[in-house]
Design a protein around this motif. Structure first.
Motif, mmCIF file in Angstrom:
data_model
loop_
_atom_site.group_PDB
_atom_site.id
_atom_site.type_symbol
_atom_site.label_atom_id
_atom_site.label_comp_id
_atom_site.label_asym_id
_atom_site.label_seq_id
_atom_site.Cartn_x
_atom_site.Cartn_y
_atom_site.Cartn_z
ATOM 1 N N ARG A 1 -19.199 -4.806 -12.042
ATOM 2 C CA ARG A 1 -18.196 -4.884 -13.113
ATOM 3 C C ARG A 1 -17.467 -6.211 -13.036
ATOM 4 O O ARG A 1 -17.095 -6.661 -11.965
ATOM 5 C CB ARG A 1 -17.179 -3.756 -12.975
ATOM 6 N N ASN A 50 -14.062 -7.734 -14.481
ATOM 7 C CA ASN A 50 -12.821 -7.378 -15.163
ATOM 8 C C ASN A 50 -11.947 -8.599 -15.366
ATOM 9 O O ASN A 50 -11.767 -9.387 -14.446
ATOM 10 C CB ASN A 50 -12.019 -6.366 -14.324
ATOM 11 N N GLU A 66 -8.487 -9.701 -15.329
ATOM 12 C CA GLU A 66 -7.291 -9.123 -14.723
ATOM 13 C C GLU A 66 -5.997 -9.774 -15.189
ATOM 14 O O GLU A 66 -5.005 -9.111 -15.389
ATOM 15 C CB GLU A 66 -7.368 -9.224 -13.195
ATOM 16 N N ASP A 114 5.227 -6.891 -12.283
ATOM 17 C CA ASP A 114 4.452 -6.728 -11.056
ATOM 18 C C ASP A 114 4.912 -7.701 -9.982
ATOM 19 O O ASP A 114 4.895 -7.383 -8.798
ATOM 20 C CB ASP A 114 2.962 -6.991 -11.309
ATOM 21 N N THR A 127 2.517 -6.314 -16.607
ATOM 22 C CA THR A 127 1.382 -5.517 -17.083
ATOM 23 C C THR A 127 1.832 -4.583 -18.199
ATOM 24 O O THR A 127 2.821 -3.864 -18.046
ATOM 25 C CB THR A 127 0.789 -4.687 -15.923
ATOM 26 N N GLY A 174 -0.164 1.210 -19.103
ATOM 27 C CA GLY A 174 -1.506 1.781 -19.138
ATOM 28 C C GLY A 174 -2.645 0.774 -19.069
ATOM 29 O O GLY A 174 -3.804 1.151 -19.140
ATOM 30 N N SER A 175 -2.331 -0.501 -18.914
ATOM 31 C CA SER A 175 -3.367 -1.537 -18.924
ATOM 32 C C SER A 175 -3.850 -1.860 -17.515
ATOM 33 O O SER A 175 -3.097 -1.775 -16.553
ATOM 34 C CB SER A 175 -2.819 -2.814 -19.562
ATOM 35 N N ALA A 176 -5.099 -2.285 -17.416
ATOM 36 C CA ALA A 176 -5.634 -2.774 -16.144
ATOM 37 C C ALA A 176 -5.494 -4.286 -16.054
ATOM 38 O O ALA A 176 -5.746 -4.871 -15.020
ATOM 39 C CB ALA A 176 -7.104 -2.382 -16.017
ATOM 40 N N SER A 177 -5.093 -4.931 -17.144
ATOM 41 C CA SER A 177 -4.934 -6.387 -17.173
ATOM 42 C C SER A 177 -3.465 -6.751 -17.307
ATOM 43 O O SER A 177 -2.670 -6.001 -17.851
ATOM 44 C CB SER A 177 -5.710 -6.984 -18.352
ATOM 45 N N SER A 178 -3.134 -7.943 -16.821
ATOM 46 C CA SER A 178 -1.753 -8.417 -16.816
ATOM 47 C C SER A 178 -1.661 -9.785 -17.468
ATOM 48 O O SER A 178 -2.662 -10.458 -17.676
ATOM 49 C CB SER A 178 -1.249 -8.548 -15.371
#
Length: 129
Positions: free
Chosen positions: A2, A4, A6, A31, A46, A49-53
């Motif tokens: 994967r 991603n 980020e 963060d 962030t 609910g997101s995995a990216s910042s």
């Protein structure tokens, strides 16, 4: 494997003002807020609910078209308006033009910018089936 995405760097002229907008008005989670040196400070936030910042950095380069997706465009707009974010009405694209109101699947949007002109798009994604 994967891959991603980020962190997206976002240049701003006033780190404190930008941090306040994204944290207190848009609702991003802080963060990290750290001084790397006397000249370099990094603020990473962030979206809920997101995995990216995003990573705020001192500078003058603007980003156009940072994009978020949400489950409900009307709820997202209300949250932004309630926090005094200058956000567009719900809009969609039709015939190559932006028009007022909702569109079909993947075709309902909001638009706002931070004080440095970094432009954001919020798009409603279809409900999971």
């Amino acid at each position: 494997m994967r891959w991603n995405l980020e962190v997206v760097p976002v240049s701003v002229t006033d780190l404190d003002a930008a941090k306040k907008l994204y944290e207190e008005q848009v609702g991003f989670h802080v963060d990290l807020d750290i001084d790397l040196s006397q000249e370099v400070r990094i603020v990473q936030l962030t979206p809920p609910g997101s995995a990216s910042s995003i990573q705020l950095r001192q500078g003058a380069t603007r980003v156009d078209g940072l994009q978020l997706t949400v489950d409900d465009i009307d709820v997202a707009r209300k949250q932004l308006v309630d926090q005094a974010v200058d956000v567009s009405t719900v809009q969609h694209f039709e015939g190559g033009e932006r028009r007022e109101g909702r569109g079909g699947e993947w075709n309902s949007f909001l638009f706002f910018s931070d004080p440095d002109g970094n432009a954001w798009v919020v798009q409603e994604r279809p409900a999971e089936r």
